[in-house]
Write a protein that holds these residues in place. Structure first.
Motif, PDB file in Angstrom:
ATOM      1  N   MET A  43       0.847  -1.208   0.000  1.00 13.79           N
ATOM      2  CA  MET A  43       0.000   0.000   0.000  1.00 13.79           C
ATOM      3  C   MET A  43       0.879   1.253   0.000  1.00 13.79           C
ATOM      4  O   MET A  43       1.840   1.337   0.756  1.00 13.79           O
ATOM      5  N   ILE A  44       0.577   2.207  -0.858  1.00 15.38           N
ATOM      6  CA  ILE A  44       1.333   3.445  -0.925  1.00 15.38           C
ATOM      7  C   ILE A  44       0.858   4.379   0.185  1.00 15.38           C
ATOM      8  O   ILE A  44      -0.330   4.638   0.349  1.00 15.38           O
ATOM      9  N   TYR A  45       1.811   4.853   1.001  1.00 18.52           N
ATOM     10  CA  TYR A  45       1.494   5.740   2.128  1.00 18.52           C
ATOM     11  C   TYR A  45       1.383   7.163   1.613  1.00 18.52           C
ATOM     12  O   TYR A  45       2.312   7.689   1.010  1.00 18.52           O
ATOM     13  N   ARG A  46       0.210   7.770   1.804  1.00 14.18           N
ATOM     14  CA  ARG A  46      -0.019   9.138   1.343  1.00 14.18           C
ATOM     15  C   ARG A  46      -0.069  10.077   2.532  1.00 14.18           C
ATOM     16  O   ARG A  46      -0.588   9.742   3.591  1.00 14.18           O
ATOM     17  N   ARG A  47       0.470  11.262   2.333  1.00 16.13           N
ATOM     18  CA  ARG A  47       0.443  12.262   3.395  1.00 16.13           C
ATOM     19  C   ARG A  47      -0.998  12.701   3.658  1.00 16.13           C
ATOM     20  O   ARG A  47      -1.819  12.792   2.746  1.00 16.13           O
ATOM     21  N   LEU A  48      -1.273  13.015   4.929  1.00 17.35           N
ATOM     22  CA  LEU A  48      -2.622  13.388   5.345  1.00 17.35           C
ATOM     23  C   LEU A  48      -3.109  14.613   4.584  1.00 17.35           C
ATOM     24  O   LEU A  48      -4.248  14.649   4.090  1.00 17.35           O
ATOM     25  N   GLY A  49      -2.264  15.653   4.503  1.00 20.95           N
ATOM     26  CA  GLY A  49      -2.665  16.876   3.814  1.00 20.95           C
ATOM     27  C   GLY A  49      -3.025  16.631   2.361  1.00 20.95           C
ATOM     28  O   GLY A  49      -4.019  17.163   1.847  1.00 20.95           O
ATOM     29  N   GLU A  50      -2.235  15.793   1.699  1.00 15.75           N
ATOM     30  CA  GLU A  50      -2.503  15.485   0.287  1.00 15.75           C
ATOM     31  C   GLU A  50      -3.836  14.754   0.139  1.00 15.75           C
ATOM     32  O   GLU A  50      -4.587  14.996  -0.815  1.00 15.75           O
ATOM     33  N   MET A  51      -4.143  13.847   1.088  1.00 15.69           N
ATOM     34  CA  MET A  51      -5.417  13.123   1.032  1.00 15.69           C
ATOM     35  C   MET A  51      -6.598  14.073   1.201  1.00 15.69           C
ATOM     36  O   MET A  51      -7.619  13.948   0.523  1.00 15.69           O
ATOM     37  N   LEU A  52      -6.460  15.035   2.111  1.00 15.01           N
ATOM     38  CA  LEU A  52      -7.557  15.979   2.345  1.00 15.01           C
ATOM     39  C   LEU A  52      -7.767  16.897   1.153  1.00 15.01           C
ATOM     40  O   LEU A  52      -8.902  17.268   0.831  1.00 15.01           O
ATOM     41  N   VAL A  53      -6.674  17.285   0.476  1.00 12.64           N
ATOM     42  CA  VAL A  53      -6.791  18.104  -0.734  1.00 12.64           C
ATOM     43  C   VAL A  53      -7.418  17.290  -1.855  1.00 12.64           C
ATOM     44  O   VAL A  53      -8.313  17.765  -2.575  1.00 12.64           O
ATOM     45  N   ALA A  54      -6.976  16.032  -1.990  1.00 17.40           N
ATOM     46  CA  ALA A  54      -7.501  15.170  -3.061  1.00 17.40           C
ATOM     47  C   ALA A  54      -8.994  14.921  -2.904  1.00 17.40           C
ATOM     48  O   ALA A  54      -9.722  14.827  -3.893  1.00 17.40           O
TER      49      ALA A  54
END
Length: 565
Positions: A1-12
């Protein structure tokens, strides 16, 4: 699983914008390690529910809302209190094979391993906020400690002297204290609960049947404990010992002071007793010395007010006054100034009653009127100590005000507080105190007026469409469909809808036209016209901003605005 930063997830997911994330990341760089999620919630860009939904996906760990979870008291037997407090984790459910643990950081494998060895069970981490976990630990273990201590005290009422004479046990609260005397454990549980709830004052009030323990949280007193009358004397004596007070004196008011460590927090206690018909009433003021609030972000300064605040501190001489009623946060603002001005290149001397926070490198002087050390006499003495900056805790009389103004025009920067309703009325107040108008116009650089408003609880904040009446309450032009915010009420905020407080400000910088008008003793109406033509913005403007961005409610803002009338 690719770990995504929290901020990037909220923007996405379009929960926040890229610009909002950028601002939050900039604040994080100045916040001494504060998590990006906490900053986004504080800024009002995301609710806690949305934040934890994103964290669930990011960490693949289930979220538990501890404010709505009813934890059985037997959970305290599953995990030792020392491990729970060491790692800030709380057991929420257990069976013969597994224990479910609430954690702010589910990737803390050291904590998971210690919990596994202590509980002898497989550990299933669950996600929860750090603040909620601290509250659960206090409720789960604190009430157990208090009740156990009370039971032991009831069984040993005839021999209480050994319970409160151990001064050393007062220094560190929350460490393993199973061997401490019952009275010590009981008082420690009060203090620990108070600090975890961000309480400012503890009131121990003797009444006919029992002693009630009330705590001031967000400016409102709440009853949290009841102490049987039979154990009242031991509890009060223990507190007196902590404050180096005379435990044999019961007929006159006494004052004391102590310092305790609760977790990672260094807390000063100011203790005051008052004889009543049912015994001595005790009030303990808590001052968190390790608090991160003593900076411009912590006290609530931002935008144009922050710019004005920083510009005032660029002055090398003159008087800067912080005004407002008692309990409006004036001391915190002054200490923020002291912290920013305290450098190796200056001699900074304070005159305080009492000294609330200790600063390394600052010469802090305690007022003692019994020995003749008053604000006016102390200020005269300080002027012979080659000071660059002088901070006077409070201007209480015309003599102190006059000395402060004259010190400022001879090249010193003077900071002080004054009790007035708003910034413009400070000038009238100084004139009423007998300060010459030419001194005010020459020395006064600026006035910071402030109030404290309660913040909406981020856990239960909800938006709604504001009515026309609500918008008119804050002198706003009616806009149909405009959104305001309020708290629905939850266990985390004692069902009030509010948690925490912040300050609202108005800052008056004295421009040349205003100074000339003061020196010429122009009518008040003319002076107010010049003030309004400057960059001065009244307190209501700051209140409106906080209502619109969801920090506080229209009711809190309306109460604050009316308090200045």
């Amino acid at each position: 699983m690719i770990y995504r930063r929290l901020g990037e997830m909220l923007v996405a997911s379009e929960t926040i914008t890229g610009e909002q994330l950028k601002k939050a990341l900039d604040m994080q760089k100045r916040s001494n390690g504060k998590k990006i999620g906490e900053i986004l919630v504080d800024l009002g860009y995301v609710t806690q529910d949305k934040l934890y939904q994103a964290l669930e996906k990011q960490l693949n760990v289930k979220y538990i809302d501890l404010s709505r979870a009813m934890l059985p008291k037997e959970m305290a037997t599953v995990l030792p209190r020392s491990i729970a407090k060491k790692h800030n984790v709380a057991p929420v459910k257990a069976d013969s094979d597994c224990v479910y643990i609430a954690m702010a950081d589910p990737l803390n494998f050291v904590a998971i391993d210690e919990v596994r060895m202590a509980s002898k069970r497989k550990v299933v981490p669950m996600l929860a906020s750090s603040e909620a976990i601290s509250r659960v630990i206090t409720d789960l273990y604190g009430s157990e400690t208090a009740e156990k201590a009370l039971q032991e005290l009831r069984g040993s009422e005839d021999d209480t002297t050994k319970d409160f004479q151990n001064i050393a046990a007062a220094n560190i609260i929350g460490a393993d204290s199973e061997n401490a005397a019952p009275t010590i454990r009981l008082v420690n549980s009060f203090l620990e609960y108070a600090v975890n709830q961000n309480c400012s004052d503890i009131h121990l009030e003797p009444r006919e049947s029992a002693m009630y323990v009330r705590m001031r949280i967000d400016g409102v007193l709440r009853q949290v404990f009841t102490v049987p009358r039979a154990t009242q004397s031991a509890v009060i004596a223990r507190i007196k010992v902590m404050g180096n007070m005379n435990i044999a004196e019961h007929k006159i008011p006494l004052d004391g002071r102590s310092n305790v460590h609760i977790g990672e927090k260094d807390v000063d206690l100011r203790i005051s007793t008052l004889p009543t018909v049912y015994g001595e009433k005790v009030v303990i003021r808590l001052l968190n010395k390790s608090s991160s609030l003593l900076n411009t972000d912590g006290i609530g300064l931002k935008g144009k007010n922050l710019e004005k605040f920083n510009n005032l501190l660029q002055n090398s001489n003159g008087v800067i006054l912080i005004v407002g009623p008692t309990g409006s946060g004036k001391s915190s603002s002054m200490y923020t100034m002291i912290g920013k001005l305290n450098t190796e290149q200056v001699n900074l001397v304070t005159l305080e009653d009492p000294v609330e926070y200790n600063f390394d490198g600052v010469n802090q002087v305690q007022i003692n009127e019994k020995t003749g050390m008053t604000f006016s006499s102390g200020l005269r003495s300080i002027l012979r100590q080659d000071p660059d900056i002088i901070a006077v805790g409070e201007i209480r009389d015309g003599e102190t005000a006059d000395i402060a103004m004259r010190a400022a025009i001879t090249g010193h920067l003077v900071l002080s507080t004054l009790h007035t309703n708003d910034a413009p009325s400070t000038i009238d107040r100084l004139l009423d105190m007998g300060v010459e108008s030419f001194l005010i116009s020459s020395a006064l650089k600026g006035v910071i007026s402030q109030r404290l408003v309660r913040r909406i609880c981020p856990n239960c904040r909800t938006e709604y469409v504001a009515s026309e009446e609500e918008q008119r309450m804050l002198h706003m032009q009616y806009v149909p469909g405009r959104k305001f915010y309020k708290g629905k009420g939850c266990p985390l905020c004692f069902n009030t809808g509010y948690r925490g407080r912040t300050a609202v400000f108005e800052i008056l910088t004295l421009t040349a036209p205003i100074k000339h008008a003061i020196a010429d003793n122009v009518p008040h109406s003319e002076l107010m016209r010049l003030i309004e033509e400057s960059d001065y913005e009244p307190l209501i403007n700051d209140c409106v901003k906080l209502v619109l961005d969801g920090t506080t409610t229209v009711e809190e803002a309306f109460r604050t605005v009316n308090s200045t009338d």
